[in-house]
Design a protein around this motif. Structure first.
Motif, PDB file in Angstrom:
ATOM      1  N   SER A 119       1.037  -1.190  -0.148  1.00 10.80           N
ATOM      2  CA  SER A 119      -0.472  -0.163   0.070  1.00 10.80           C
ATOM      3  C   SER A 119       1.106   1.461   0.240  1.00 10.80           C
ATOM      4  O   SER A 119       1.074   2.299  -0.648  1.00 10.80           O
ATOM      5  CB  SER A 119      -0.799  -0.032   0.991  1.00 10.80           C
ATOM      6  N   SER A 201       2.686   2.720 -10.226  1.00 16.18           N
ATOM      7  CA  SER A 201       1.820   3.916  -9.309  1.00 16.18           C
ATOM      8  C   SER A 201       2.119   5.761 -10.374  1.00 16.18           C
ATOM      9  O   SER A 201       1.361   5.916 -10.332  1.00 16.18           O
ATOM     10  CB  SER A 201       1.484   3.306  -8.290  1.00 16.18           C
ATOM     11  N   ASP A 206      -3.932   6.602 -10.851  1.00 16.64           N
ATOM     12  CA  ASP A 206      -5.665   5.880 -10.273  1.00 16.64           C
ATOM     13  C   ASP A 206      -5.353   4.487  -9.951  1.00 16.64           C
ATOM     14  O   ASP A 206      -6.300   4.019  -9.017  1.00 16.64           O
ATOM     15  CB  ASP A 206      -6.055   5.952 -12.089  1.00 16.64           C
ATOM     16  N   PRO A 209      -5.411   4.217  -4.931  1.00 17.65           N
ATOM     17  CA  PRO A 209      -6.573   3.292  -4.710  1.00 17.65           C
ATOM     18  C   PRO A 209      -7.030   2.114  -5.188  1.00 17.65           C
ATOM     19  O   PRO A 209      -7.718   1.093  -3.959  1.00 17.65           O
ATOM     20  CB  PRO A 209      -8.105   4.698  -4.874  1.00 17.65           C
ATOM     21  N   VAL A 210      -6.817   2.070  -6.025  1.00 19.16           N
ATOM     22  CA  VAL A 210      -7.155   0.036  -6.588  1.00 19.16           C
ATOM     23  C   VAL A 210      -5.893  -0.807  -6.016  1.00 19.16           C
ATOM     24  O   VAL A 210      -6.906  -1.289  -5.331  1.00 19.16           O
ATOM     25  CB  VAL A 210      -6.929  -0.083  -7.760  1.00 19.16           C
ATOM     26  N   GLN A 212      -5.121  -0.403  -2.836  1.00 12.87           N
ATOM     27  CA  GLN A 212      -5.150  -0.483  -1.742  1.00 12.87           C
ATOM     28  C   GLN A 212      -6.476  -1.063  -1.363  1.00 12.87           C
ATOM     29  O   GLN A 212      -6.629  -1.727  -0.352  1.00 12.87           O
ATOM     30  CB  GLN A 212      -5.257   1.584  -1.150  1.00 12.87           C
ATOM     31  N   SER A 213      -7.968  -1.124  -2.229  1.00 11.00           N
ATOM     32  CA  SER A 213      -8.796  -1.840  -2.158  1.00 11.00           C
ATOM     33  C   SER A 213      -8.652  -3.460  -2.695  1.00 11.00           C
ATOM     34  O   SER A 213      -9.365  -4.123  -1.620  1.00 11.00           O
ATOM     35  CB  SER A 213      -9.552  -1.683  -3.025  1.00 11.00           C
ATOM     36  N   VAL A 214      -7.271  -3.239  -3.577  1.00 12.93           N
ATOM     37  CA  VAL A 214      -6.932  -5.029  -3.775  1.00 12.93           C
ATOM     38  C   VAL A 214      -6.615  -5.901  -2.234  1.00 12.93           C
ATOM     39  O   VAL A 214      -6.742  -6.769  -1.885  1.00 12.93           O
ATOM     40  CB  VAL A 214      -6.076  -4.969  -4.969  1.00 12.93           C
ATOM     41  N   GLN A 216      -6.706  -5.223   0.762  1.00 11.95           N
ATOM     42  CA  GLN A 216      -8.104  -4.702   1.634  1.00 11.95           C
ATOM     43  C   GLN A 216      -8.787  -6.520   1.154  1.00 11.95           C
ATOM     44  O   GLN A 216      -8.939  -7.007   2.402  1.00 11.95           O
ATOM     45  CB  GLN A 216      -8.684  -4.145   1.953  1.00 11.95           C
ATOM     46  N   LEU A 217      -9.295  -6.663  -0.067  1.00  7.80           N
ATOM     47  CA  LEU A 217      -9.696  -7.951   0.377  1.00  7.80           C
ATOM     48  C   LEU A 217      -9.115  -9.268   0.023  1.00  7.80           C
ATOM     49  O   LEU A 217      -9.732 -10.426   0.602  1.00  7.80           O
ATOM     50  CB  LEU A 217      -9.968  -8.184  -1.700  1.00  7.80           C
TER      51      LEU A 217
END
Length: 299
Positions: A119, A201, A206, A209-210, A212-214, A216-217
């Motif tokens: 991240s 990055s 963009d 944030p993608v 960081q979401s991945v 978390q998943l």
């Protein structure tokens, strides 16, 4: 004769291309993007370790500058989160707390390091844009600083691990000293991940944030708060549970968690993580070779 001398003088005029761009000596490559420059960047960054060691420690001190407990809040936050998740999932799955809580706590410690490298690595160059544009230094310095900072977080969280060993003793043996080698291999992987996602990055804003979401998943897809061995013991879901091994983060966590809990190590995990390190560094060096010099223009 006059025309020939004129032609000769015109070819050697001070402003001509021949005068300003002499041919390179035989066997000497002209400067440009190559793997040698990528290795030189890594070597120069490592040579300036006094700088990034101090910067990494300063990051932690700055974060808890006006706090009474200081970096101990890292340990408290880790302990509260691990205990809460351990109690919750032990009740949901009907598992013994003495078995699940050490599994969750050590998994959280390792996961925090991995997630931090991914991240924060996605923003490592953007966050240091001021230093990159004003300080002529290798870009690897910022990655060394990031990984060192995550290592300090990992060391702080080991306080919780020590308390856990007093409350829930684990069958540790001298062979579990391989934890040092396992963590070193985890650091090696964390460095190439931070370098790679950091460069990409920086070019494509963009992505952070993608990513960081991945991450978390992937936390829920990786056996951190649930136990892979328990699923394998259930015939109804054993076949589907084996798909967990496709997740590379599963092997990263198991590489460090198993010796910390005194469990038998699997050489397959070592081979997989080592192979990922080799492939990952090869890809990262290729990206550094082509785009390392553009990072200063992208930030």
């Amino acid at each position: 004769m006059a025309s020939s001398s004129t032609a000769s003088s015109s070819t050697t005029a001070p402003g001509s291309a021949a005068a300003t761009a002499p041919a390179a000596p035989p066997g000497v490559k002209p400067p440009g993007p190559d793997f040698r420059s990528a290795f030189r960047d890594l070597a120069r960054g490592w040579g300036q370790r006094e700088l990034w060691l101090q910067l990494g420690w300063q990051d932690i001190r700055q974060r808890y500058r006006r706090s009474v407990l200081g970096p101990i809040w890292i340990t408290i936050s880790m302990a509260v989160t691990a205990i809460a998740l351990g109690i919750l999932y032990s009740a949901l799955f009907g598992l013994d707390l003495a078995t699940l809580l050490p599994h969750v706590l050590v998994g959280m410690i390792v996961w925090t390091f991995i997630a931090g490298c991914i991240s924060e690595g996605s923003e490592v160059f953007v966050a240091n844009s001021g230093l990159i544009t004003h300080l002529p230094a290798p870009i690897s310095i910022h990655v060394y600083r990031l990984v060192w900072r995550q290592t300090l977080f990992f060391a702080h969280n080991l306080i919780v691990y020590g308390v856990m060993l007093l409350v829930f003793p684990q069958p540790l043996w001298w062979t579990d000293l391989s934890i040092f080698l396992a963590f070193a291999l985890l650091v090696v992987n964390g460095m190439w991940v931070a370098l790679l996602v950091g460069i990409v990055s920086t070019r494509f804003r963009d992505l952070p944030p993608v990513i960081q979401s991945v991450v978390q998943l992937l936390f829920f897809l990786t056996p951190i708060v649930w136990m892979y061995d328990v699923l394998l013991a259930n015939p109804a879901v054993a076949e589907r549970a084996r798909w967990v091994e496709v997740n590379p983060l599963f092997h990263f966590v198991e590489l460090v968690r198993r010796p910390m809990l005194g469990q038998d190590q699997e050489w397959r995990t070592w081979f997989i993580v080592s192979g990922i390190a080799v492939v990952g560094w090869a890809l990262t060096l290729l990206v550094m070779r082509r785009y390392r010099g553009r990072v200063a223009y992208w930030v």
